[in-house]
Write a protein that holds these residues in place. Sequence first.
Motif, PDB file in Angstrom:
ATOM      1  N   TYR A  26     -44.005   1.323  15.043  1.00 43.45           N
ATOM      2  CA  TYR A  26     -43.027   1.436  13.961  1.00 43.45           C
ATOM      3  C   TYR A  26     -43.278   0.342  12.935  1.00 43.45           C
ATOM      4  CZ  TYR A  26     -38.313   2.067  11.966  1.00 43.45           C
ATOM      5  OH  TYR A  26     -37.242   2.318  11.152  1.00 43.45           O
ATOM      6  N   GLY A  75     -41.044  -0.217  10.368  1.00 50.67           N
ATOM      7  CA  GLY A  75     -39.795  -0.557   9.682  1.00 50.67           C
ATOM      8  C   GLY A  75     -39.412   0.472   8.622  1.00 50.67           C
ATOM      9  N   ASN A 118     -34.546  -2.035   9.763  1.00 53.21           N
ATOM     10  CA  ASN A 118     -34.962  -1.352  10.989  1.00 53.21           C
ATOM     11  C   ASN A 118     -34.387   0.042  11.121  1.00 53.21           C
ATOM     12  OD1 ASN A 118     -36.717  -2.214  13.025  1.00 53.21           O
ATOM     13  ND2 ASN A 118     -35.522  -4.094  13.203  1.00 53.21           N
ATOM     14  N   ARG A 134     -40.416   0.960  18.268  1.00 49.77           N
ATOM     15  CA  ARG A 134     -39.087   0.598  17.780  1.00 49.77           C
ATOM     16  C   ARG A 134     -38.133   0.314  18.941  1.00 49.77           C
ATOM     17  NH1 ARG A 134     -35.703   4.770  14.051  1.00 49.77           N
ATOM     18  NH2 ARG A 134     -33.823   3.484  13.819  1.00 49.77           N
TER      19      ARG A 134
END
Lengths: 1008, 532
Positions: free
Chosen positions: A785, A787, A907, A928
Motif C-alpha cells: 500500500y 497510502g 491512510n 495496509r
Amino acid sequence: MTAQTQVRGTVVDEAGVPIIGATIQIKGTTQGTVTNLDGNFSLVAPAEATLVVSFVGLITQEVAVAPTVNVVLMPDTELLEEIVVVGYGTQRKRDVTSSISQIRGEDLASKASPSFMQQMAGRASGVQVIAPSGDVTQPPRVIIRGVGTISSSNAPLYVINGVPVTSGNVGYSYSNNNALADINPSDIESFEILKDGAATAIYGSRAANGVVLITTKQGKQGAAKITYDSWMGWSSAAKLYDLLNAEQFVTIANEKYTNSGGNPQAKMDDKGTDTNWYDYVFRTGFQHSHTVSISGASPQTQYFMSAGYTDQKGLSINNSYNRYTFYAKAEHKFLRDYVTAGFSLNASNQVNTGPVKGTNSISDNMYASSRMLPNVAVYNPDDPTGFNIDPNDRKSLAKGANLRTIENTIPNIVWVLKNNRQKNSSYRILPTANIDIRPVSWLMFRSLVGADVNLIDDSYVWMPESGDGFGYKGLINRSSIKRQRWNFQNILSANKSFGLHNLDATAVAEWTNYVYNRFTAGARDFSDPFFVDEIISDTYVTQSSGGSVTTNGLASYIFRANYNYNSIFYIGGSVRRDGISNLHKDNRWGTFYGGSAAVRISGLDFWKNSSINDIVSDFRLRGSFAEVGNDRLSGDFMYNDIFAGQKYGDQAGIAYYQAGNPALKWEKQKILDFGFDAAFLHNRFNLVFAYWQKDNSDIVLDVPTPPSLGIPWNVIAQNYGKINNNGIELELGGNIIQNKGLIWKTAFNFSTQQSKVVTLVNDIPYEHYILREGESMNALWGYRYAGVNMKNGNPMYYKKDGSIIQGNIANTKYYVYNPSDPADLSKASNLVQDDKEILGNSLPTWFGGWDNTVTLKNFDFNIFFRFSGGNKIANVTRRDMLDQGFTNSSTEILGRWQSESNPGDGNVPKLYYGRGGFINLTGEGSSRWIESGDFLKLQNLSVGYNFPKGLCSQLWVEKVRIYVQGQNLATFTKYSGLDPEGYTVVPGVDWNGNPQQRTFLIGLNIGF
Amino acid sequence: MKKILSILFGVALFFSCTDQAINLEQKDAITYGVAFSTPERCELAIVGCYDAAQSGYYPGNNQRRGYPFGAATVQQGDMKGENMLNVQQFFAVTYNGDYTVASPNGQAHWECTYQMINKINIVIEGLRTAAENGVITQEKAIDGEAEVRFLRALGLHELLVFFALPYAATPNASHYGVPVSTVPINTIDKVEEAKEAGRATVEETYKQILDDLNFAEQNLAATRAGGLKISRATKGAAVALKTRVYQHMGKWTEVITESNKIVSPTAPFTSPIGAYALTATPEGPFANNKSNTESIFSIENSALDNATNNGSLSQFYFTVRSLVCVSPIIINAGFWLKDDLRRAQLLKRAEYGGINAFWSWKYRTGTVMNDWTPILRYAEVLLNYAEAEARKNGVTQKAVDLLNAVRNRAVTDHALQFTTASFANVDALMTAILQEREIEFLAEGRRWPDIHRLTYDSKYAVKSKDGKSGIPDKASWGSMKTESYNPASGVVDANIIKTAGFNFEDRRYIFPIPLSEITSNPKIAEQQNAGW
C-alpha cells in the motif's frame, strides 16, 4: 568458658515452606535441636560456633551462630531420586539426557482457565501456547519447536498416564469442545514435554510434533488427607474495538452516500439513541471452580480420589463452559509385593455453549456486534420478540430513524445471542488398568490396558423469528458423536547396576485403535416456534439425517536401552517399528530411531577437586539425534481411490470423491539437539541451554492439482516438500534471595524458532498468506500500500517495479500515479498478482516467560511475564471495520480523506458507498493491514497467604492458603488489534476474533 | 509342551492385536475398482455427474452453493448484466465487477465445472469398461455416455461464456477457449500428463461441445418417465442446446436446422421429439417446475439437496435473503408492456430496507429451496429460432410467428400483438426479439450470455456508456427508492445509475482464469486472459 548466644531461627525449603524436624547441630558436638511445626527452633550455642542444619534429601548447610538464623535448604539432586516421566517409563532426573521440560501441576491448577493448556504458555522453553481468543470453550494451539508440516496435524501427541488420548477441538458444528479440558488441572501431578529426538523417538511415527506426557496424582505415604481447592473469579474483555458513536456514524454513513452521488440515509432519532452494542454483547463473566480430594497410602496400597466442578461464563453473553470431573486412582501390592495391580479412572462431563463463529458469518458475535448501527436501540417493546427487529425484513436489525436497514441483512446480534443456541455436551471416560510383576528387583513386566471414550451430543438451534433460522423457518441440527480408542501395552523393563555401570533397557509391544462414529439428525420448517428447542416428532416438515464413520490404528514394537558410567558418561538409544493403518498395506511399516550421548564434566575428578565446583556444581554436555515420523494425516484412508455417496435432488448417486495415493508414506523428521545443563552455587541456580534443528521431509502435502483437471478437491496427497526449523532454548532459574525469611525464586525461559519452506511443489497462495519456497511457513503476502492520493483520496499501491499506481474509486480502474500531477488519470494500469510481495513472517521468532515468586513469612507473591515477537500480523478486522456499506465502523475511519484541504491521515481513502471491495482490496492481502506482533504481557500477578500452623491447628486443619490473583493484566504492544495472539484463520491472520479475558480471582486451598 | 502352547498363545495374541489395530477397511466410501462393478453402481455414478452439475463445493469452506448449474449459472449470468439488481454488498462482486483472480465466484464456477467434467470422463470410461466386462449392455453404456456427454457440453459452453472471448473475437475463433479434457484423470501421472495441454482454442472447444451434443442427440431417448424427462438429459435437450451453441457461434443456418428438429412447421409450435410445447401461461414452467411441457432440461433440487440458503434461488431472488431484486432498468422499460402477464405472474413486490422493490417470482419455494433450476426451455428454442430466421431471411411470417408464440401468451391484448407489419425492417424485428429475451428470461441468467455472444455484432451489440460493446451502467441499491420503480414508463432515473459498466476491452469483461489454476498449471499461467 566462651560466651553463649541465644539463637532463634527458621528452616524452610526452597519454596519457603517451613521444614518440620530439621536437625540443628552445633558443629563438633552432639548438642542440637530440631525444628517445630512452624520450622522454628531455638537453642543456646557458643558465640563462635557453627551450626550444621540438615534434613533428609536436602543439602546440609553450615551457618555461623547469630541471634537470628534463617536457613533455606536446597534439594540435593545427587541424593534425591527426583523422577522424570519419559515415554513408557521413568528416569532419574539427573540421568535424563534429552530435552524434556517439566511443569508441576500445582503451578497451573490455581489459575482460572478452562484447561491447563492456556496456563502452560510461557512456562517452558520451546513450547508455544497460543490462545486464539477468550472463548472459554476453545482449545489453545500448542506448538513444540516450530511448525514442520503443512496439511497434517501440527499438534503434539498427548499421553495421559501412558495412554495416548484424543486432543484438540472435538466440537462438531458451531460449538467448541476442548478435549483436554476434560481433565481437571487439580488432578495433575506433572507435565513432561518431550522436545528433542532422543525423548520423542520412542513414540516413532507419532513423535514429530513433540509429546506431552501428563501424569495424574496419586496418594502419598501417610494417613488419609482431604483437600479442598477452590477459586472464584470475574473475567472481562481485556480490550474491545473503538467504534463510532451514533453521531459519528451518521456523519460517516452519509458521507459514504453523498460521495457516491447518493442521498443521506442515516439520521439521529429524537431520543438521541446512542447504543454501545458491545455493552450488550459482552459481559463480566463469573467463573468458579471447586475440587475435593481424598488420598493416602500405606506401604501396600495407595489411593487418590477427587471430584471437581467448574462453571465458567465467557465474555460473550452466550459463551459458557461447565465441567464435572471424577478421578480415582488406586494401586495395591500383593503376593509379597511381587505383583502390583493398579486402576485409574477419569470421568468427566463438559457442557459448552458459544456464539456462531465464522470470520465472514453475519451472525458471528464479533462481526455483527461491531457492525450494529449505534443510532438504533437494542430492544423494542412493540416488536413481538421484544427486540428491535425490522418489521418487514425479519432477518435484519431494525432501521431506527435511518432511511434504510443495515447492510447485508445483519441480524440484531443480541437477539441472536439470546435466542439461538450452539451447544455441546461431552461425556468422557479414561480408564486404565495395569498389572506389574517384579520377579526380581531389577526386572519388571507391566501390562497396561487403557481406553478413551468420548461421547458428544452437539446441537445448534436457530429460532425462526430472525437471523440464520429465518431462512429455514427454524432449524435444529443435532449430532451424536462417539470416539472410542483402546490401547494395550506390554512393557518389559530392566534396570541394573554393575558397580559403576548402570544399564536400563525397555521393550514394548503396543497396539491402539480408534473408531469414530457420527449420527446427525436435522429438522427445519417448524409448525410453531414453540417447538424449536428440541427435535420433537411431527413438529416440523423437513427432516434430514446423516452420519459418518472412520477408524485408524497403530501397532508398535519398541526397544530402548540406556547406559551410564557413574552418571558421568551416558549413551542411549531407542528404536520403534510402527505399523500404520493410515497407509497402504505395502508401505505401512516403518522404523524410527533415536540416540543420545552426554558427559557430566562436573563428575570428572579434575572438576570435583577444583574450586570451580563451588561455583558450577553440575555441568553436563549432551547431544541427540533421531529420525521420527508424523502419521497424523488429514484423512484415515488417503491411499484409497474412492467414490462417495452424492445426491442429485431426490436421486441417489455416487461420485469420484478422492484421488488416493497408495504410495503415501509418513512424514519424516530428522531432529538434532545439543546443549548443556549446568547448576551453580550448590544447585542454587540452574541453566539449561539447547540448540535444535528439525528437518521435515517427505511432507504429506495436499499437492494442489490444476482445477481444470477436476481431481476431487483439487488435491492429491503426496510426500512432497521440505521444511526446516531451528532454534535455541534457554532456561534459567534459582533463588535470587534466600535469607531472613525472604525467598525470591525466579525462572526465566527464552526460545527462538525459525522456519523455512525449503522445497515445495509450487506457490500455494491464500488470501493473506502464502506457502512459497525459501520463505517462512505461512508468510504474509499481498500488495504494498502506498497510502492515499492527497489530491483525490484514491488508494495507491506499489507495482513490482516500485512505481506507484492509484485506484480510481469513481470507476474502479487503476492508473499510473504521476507525482507532479496526482489528479492525472490518463495512463491506465493494473494491479496484478505479480505485484504482490512477501509482507512478513506470521510465526513468532522469539518468545519466553519470566516467573517470580517471592515468599515472605506467610505471604507469597507471584509475578509472571510472557513475551513473544519477531512476527507480523494481518489485522484483517481493521479492513472489515472500514467497510463501505451501511454498517458501523471503527474510529479509524474518521481519518478518511475528505478533500484536498482536509485530506485526513493519509491512510484512509475517500469514502464511497458500496466500493469497499475496491477501496480496501477485500479478498486480497495488503501491507495496509500488516502490523508488528511483538508484545510483553503481564500474565499473572498474585498474592497468597498461608495461615500460621498454630492457627491452622486451632481450626483443625493442616493447611490453609488464600490468594488473590489477576491474569492478563497488561499487554505492552504496538499491535492495534485486540490481542497480538488472537487469531481466527491461521496464526497471524486476525479476522473478527473474540477478545481475550482479563481475570481477577480469589482462591482458597485447604488441607485437612 | 505346555511351554510351547503358552508361547503359541502369546504369539497368536500378538498377531490378533495387530490385525485388529491396523488392518482396517474404509466403510464410508466405495473404492474406484468396484465403482462400476454392478449395473446399479453404474447408474449411481451417472447420477453423480448430475450432482456435480447441481451442487459443487465452494472453495474455502467446502459447502454446497449450487455451482455451476444448481443456481450459480443463473446468479452469475444475471449479475454480470444490468436487468437484475444486487441488493447486498457481500454479493456485489460480480455485479460491481470487483472480481480478481482470487474471487471465489469465478473460482467456484471454474473449479466446480471441471470437477463435473472429470467425473464425466471417469464415468464414460467406467461405463465402457463395464460393458466390456458384461456388467451392463452396450446400449446401456452408450445411453449413459450420451447423458453425461450432454452435461460435458453444457459445462464447456458455460466456461466459454464466462472465461473466454466470444466466438467472433477472431476470424477462426483461434483465440483462447478453455482447457478441454476427455480422459479420466485420477493419478499423479495422469495429472502430470494432462497439465501439458493448456487451453484449447475457442474453435476446438466448440468442436468438442458439438461432438458431445451430436453423440447425445444420436443416442439419447426422446423422453423419460416422470420428472426425469426434465431433470435428466434427453434427445430434445441435446438439440435445444445445439440451437444455443450455434447461436453463440453465429451459425444461423445450423440454428435453423437444429430448431427444425424440435419445432413444428407452423404455430402452435410443438416438438416432434419429446412433445415439448409452451405452457398456456408464462408462469407454467415455474409454478409447476417439476412437470410441464415447456421445460426441456432443468437441474433437480429437493428439500434436502439444493443450493442451500447460501445459494438457492428461492432465497436469493426473493425476500427470504433479499440478495437480488429486479432492476428498474427492466421494470421501467417501455418495451415491457404494462399489462404483460409476466409482470403479474412472475414478479412480486415486497418491501426490503424501506424500498418496495420488485422481486422475481420464478422461484417460489422460499425456505424449502426445491425449485428446479431452469437450464433449457422451449421458449428459448423458439426465440433462438426466431432470431436465426430473422437474421437469415429478414422479416418473415415465420420469424414473427415464433416471436409471437412466446410473446402472445403474455401480451394477450390483440391490439398490442405483433404482425409482420409491426416491423419496418429486420433491425426492428431483431430488436424486438432481443428485448423479448430480456423479458422472457429475466432472472434465468441468460442476460450475460446474450451480451457476450453479441459483443462483436456490428448491429445488435449491447453497449456500455462509452458506446462500445460492453456492459451498460447499472442501478445501485444504495441510491434506490420505491419511486425509482415506474413500470413501463420508459424512463429510468439517472440518479440511481451509479454502478459503472465497462466495455469489452476492459479486463473485467470476462472472468480471469482463477489463481488456483494459475499457480498449479504453468502452461495456463502463460495463457491468462489479457490484463490479469
